[in-house]
Motif scaffolding. Structure first.
Motif, PDB file in Angstrom:
ATOM      1  N   PRO A 114       0.837  -1.217   0.000  1.00  0.00           N
ATOM      2  CA  PRO A 114       0.000   0.000   0.000  1.00  0.00           C
ATOM      3  C   PRO A 114       0.864   1.255   0.000  1.00  0.00           C
ATOM      4  O   PRO A 114       1.883   1.320   0.703  1.00  0.00           O
ATOM      5  CB  PRO A 114      -0.798  -0.139   1.302  1.00  0.00           C
ATOM      6  CG  PRO A 114      -0.874  -1.613   1.523  1.00  0.00           C
ATOM      7  CD  PRO A 114       0.440  -2.157   1.043  1.00  0.00           C
ATOM      8  N   GLY A 115       0.459   2.226  -0.810  1.00  0.00           N
ATOM      9  CA  GLY A 115       1.225   3.446  -0.945  1.00  0.00           C
ATOM     10  C   GLY A 115       2.251   3.408  -2.055  1.00  0.00           C
ATOM     11  O   GLY A 115       2.836   4.440  -2.401  1.00  0.00           O
ATOM     12  N   GLY A 116       2.467   2.242  -2.616  1.00  0.00           N
ATOM     13  CA  GLY A 116       3.458   2.084  -3.670  1.00  0.00           C
ATOM     14  C   GLY A 116       2.944   2.518  -5.034  1.00  0.00           C
ATOM     15  O   GLY A 116       1.817   3.016  -5.171  1.00  0.00           O
ATOM     16  N   SER A 117       3.799   2.299  -6.032  1.00  0.00           N
ATOM     17  CA  SER A 117       3.492   2.728  -7.397  1.00  0.00           C
ATOM     18  C   SER A 117       3.825   1.624  -8.391  1.00  0.00           C
ATOM     19  O   SER A 117       4.688   0.776  -8.141  1.00  0.00           O
ATOM     20  CB  SER A 117       4.305   3.977  -7.759  1.00  0.00           C
ATOM     21  OG  SER A 117       3.991   5.065  -6.933  1.00  0.00           O
ATOM     22  N   LEU A 118       3.138   1.672  -9.516  1.00  0.00           N
ATOM     23  CA  LEU A 118       3.430   0.808 -10.650  1.00  0.00           C
ATOM     24  C   LEU A 118       3.178   1.593 -11.925  1.00  0.00           C
ATOM     25  O   LEU A 118       2.371   2.532 -11.932  1.00  0.00           O
ATOM     26  CB  LEU A 118       2.533  -0.433 -10.655  1.00  0.00           C
ATOM     27  CG  LEU A 118       2.824  -1.564  -9.676  1.00  0.00           C
ATOM     28  CD1 LEU A 118       1.720  -2.603  -9.730  1.00  0.00           C
ATOM     29  CD2 LEU A 118       4.181  -2.199  -9.970  1.00  0.00           C
ATOM     30  N   ARG A 119       3.834   1.185 -12.985  1.00  0.00           N
ATOM     31  CA  ARG A 119       3.555   1.752 -14.301  1.00  0.00           C
ATOM     32  C   ARG A 119       3.174   0.609 -15.237  1.00  0.00           C
ATOM     33  O   ARG A 119       3.997  -0.257 -15.527  1.00  0.00           O
ATOM     34  CB  ARG A 119       4.765   2.488 -14.853  1.00  0.00           C
ATOM     35  CG  ARG A 119       4.458   3.287 -16.127  1.00  0.00           C
ATOM     36  CD  ARG A 119       5.727   3.717 -16.805  1.00  0.00           C
ATOM     37  NE  ARG A 119       5.502   4.763 -17.799  1.00  0.00           N
ATOM     38  CZ  ARG A 119       6.342   5.024 -18.795  1.00  0.00           C
ATOM     39  NH1 ARG A 119       7.459   4.342 -18.921  1.00  0.00           N
ATOM     40  NH2 ARG A 119       6.071   6.002 -19.651  1.00  0.00           N
ATOM     41  N   LEU A 120       1.946   0.636 -15.680  1.00  0.00           N
ATOM     42  CA  LEU A 120       1.469  -0.368 -16.617  1.00  0.00           C
ATOM     43  C   LEU A 120       1.672   0.132 -18.040  1.00  0.00           C
ATOM     44  O   LEU A 120       1.538   1.334 -18.319  1.00  0.00           O
ATOM     45  CB  LEU A 120      -0.012  -0.667 -16.379  1.00  0.00           C
ATOM     46  CG  LEU A 120      -0.429  -1.006 -14.950  1.00  0.00           C
ATOM     47  CD1 LEU A 120      -1.900  -1.373 -14.907  1.00  0.00           C
ATOM     48  CD2 LEU A 120       0.429  -2.109 -14.367  1.00  0.00           C
ATOM     49  N   SER A 121       1.956  -0.804 -18.934  1.00  0.00           N
ATOM     50  CA  SER A 121       2.123  -0.473 -20.349  1.00  0.00           C
ATOM     51  C   SER A 121       1.217  -1.360 -21.182  1.00  0.00           C
ATOM     52  O   SER A 121       0.934  -2.503 -20.806  1.00  0.00           O
ATOM     53  CB  SER A 121       3.571  -0.693 -20.794  1.00  0.00           C
ATOM     54  OG  SER A 121       4.469   0.126 -20.080  1.00  0.00           O
ATOM     55  N   CYS A 122       0.797  -0.835 -22.308  1.00  0.00           N
ATOM     56  CA  CYS A 122      -0.005  -1.608 -23.256  1.00  0.00           C
ATOM     57  C   CYS A 122       0.528  -1.318 -24.657  1.00  0.00           C
ATOM     58  O   CYS A 122       0.398  -0.196 -25.161  1.00  0.00           O
ATOM     59  CB  CYS A 122      -1.474  -1.249 -23.164  1.00  0.00           C
ATOM     60  SG  CYS A 122      -2.506  -1.959 -24.473  1.00  0.00           S
ATOM     61  N   ALA A 123       1.132  -2.327 -25.261  1.00  0.00           N
ATOM     62  CA  ALA A 123       1.652  -2.203 -26.620  1.00  0.00           C
ATOM     63  C   ALA A 123       0.570  -2.639 -27.600  1.00  0.00           C
ATOM     64  O   ALA A 123       0.039  -3.749 -27.485  1.00  0.00           O
ATOM     65  CB  ALA A 123       2.893  -3.066 -26.781  1.00  0.00           C
ATOM     66  N   ALA A 124       0.265  -1.760 -28.533  1.00  0.00           N
ATOM     67  CA  ALA A 124      -0.835  -2.003 -29.469  1.00  0.00           C
ATOM     68  C   ALA A 124      -0.311  -2.225 -30.880  1.00  0.00           C
ATOM     69  O   ALA A 124       0.711  -1.649 -31.284  1.00  0.00           O
ATOM     70  CB  ALA A 124      -1.795  -0.823 -29.460  1.00  0.00           C
ATOM     71  N   SER A 125      -1.024  -3.031 -31.646  1.00  0.00           N
ATOM     72  CA  SER A 125      -0.694  -3.256 -33.044  1.00  0.00           C
ATOM     73  C   SER A 125      -1.947  -3.660 -33.806  1.00  0.00           C
ATOM     74  O   SER A 125      -2.950  -4.046 -33.208  1.00  0.00           O
ATOM     75  CB  SER A 125       0.391  -4.332 -33.180  1.00  0.00           C
ATOM     76  OG  SER A 125      -0.066  -5.556 -32.656  1.00  0.00           O
ATOM     77  N   GLY A 126      -1.875  -3.542 -35.133  1.00  0.00           N
ATOM     78  CA  GLY A 126      -2.980  -3.987 -35.970  1.00  0.00           C
ATOM     79  C   GLY A 126      -3.971  -2.901 -36.346  1.00  0.00           C
ATOM     80  O   GLY A 126      -4.957  -3.185 -37.046  1.00  0.00           O
ATOM     81  N   PHE A 127      -3.739  -1.693 -35.882  1.00  0.00           N
ATOM     82  CA  PHE A 127      -4.604  -0.568 -36.231  1.00  0.00           C
ATOM     83  C   PHE A 127      -3.783   0.720 -36.106  1.00  0.00           C
ATOM     84  O   PHE A 127      -2.665   0.707 -35.591  1.00  0.00           O
ATOM     85  CB  PHE A 127      -5.838  -0.511 -35.326  1.00  0.00           C
ATOM     86  CG  PHE A 127      -5.547  -0.301 -33.867  1.00  0.00           C
ATOM     87  CD1 PHE A 127      -5.117  -1.350 -33.057  1.00  0.00           C
ATOM     88  CD2 PHE A 127      -5.697   0.947 -33.280  1.00  0.00           C
ATOM     89  CE1 PHE A 127      -4.852  -1.169 -31.707  1.00  0.00           C
ATOM     90  CE2 PHE A 127      -5.432   1.151 -31.932  1.00  0.00           C
ATOM     91  CZ  PHE A 127      -5.007   0.086 -31.146  1.00  0.00           C
TER      92      PHE A 127
END
Length: 119
Positions: free
Chosen positions: A14-27
């Motif tokens: 709790p109190g921490g951080s994350l960075r999510l990524s989403c790599a997209a292709s096909g459009f």
């Protein structure tokens, strides 16, 4: 075909951080609004954040009330990637986080990335 690949989830205190990524292709990534949703156990999938297309790498944003001020969505059109910076994490943020695009009148989803907030 459309592909969305999320990464960056994990176990955080709790109190921490994350960075999510989403790599997209096909459009044509830069032409479409991108969204992050989440689904907690036993609950329906809910919208977390959304970023519109833009001429540059920025776009207008929308956030769920529960994450305003803690989550930041951004996009890099040169990399066909949308990000979700999540700060001040709470146990109730525990969920599978999904990337989404509405393309050709269909919703497309990634496989999801698990975020677990626990001490």
């Amino acid at each position: 075909q459309v592909q969305l690949v999320e990464s960056g989830g994990g176990l955080v205190q709790p109190g921490g951080s994350l960075r999510l990524s989403c790599a997209a292709s096909g459009f044509t990534f830069s032409s479409y609004t991108m969204s992050w949703y989440r689904q907690a156990p036993g609950k329906e999938r809910e919208l977390v954040a959304r970023i519109t297309r833009a001429g540059g790498s920025t776009g207008s944003t929308v956030y769920a009330d529960s994450v305003k001020g803690r989550f930041t969505i951004s996009r890099d059109n040169a990399k066909n990637t949308v990000y979700l910076q999540i700060d001040s994490l709470k146990p109730e943020d525990t969920a599978i986080y999904y990337c989404n695009v509405f393309w050709a009148n269909m919703n497309y989803w990634g496989q999801g990335t698990q975020v677990t907030v626990s001490s």
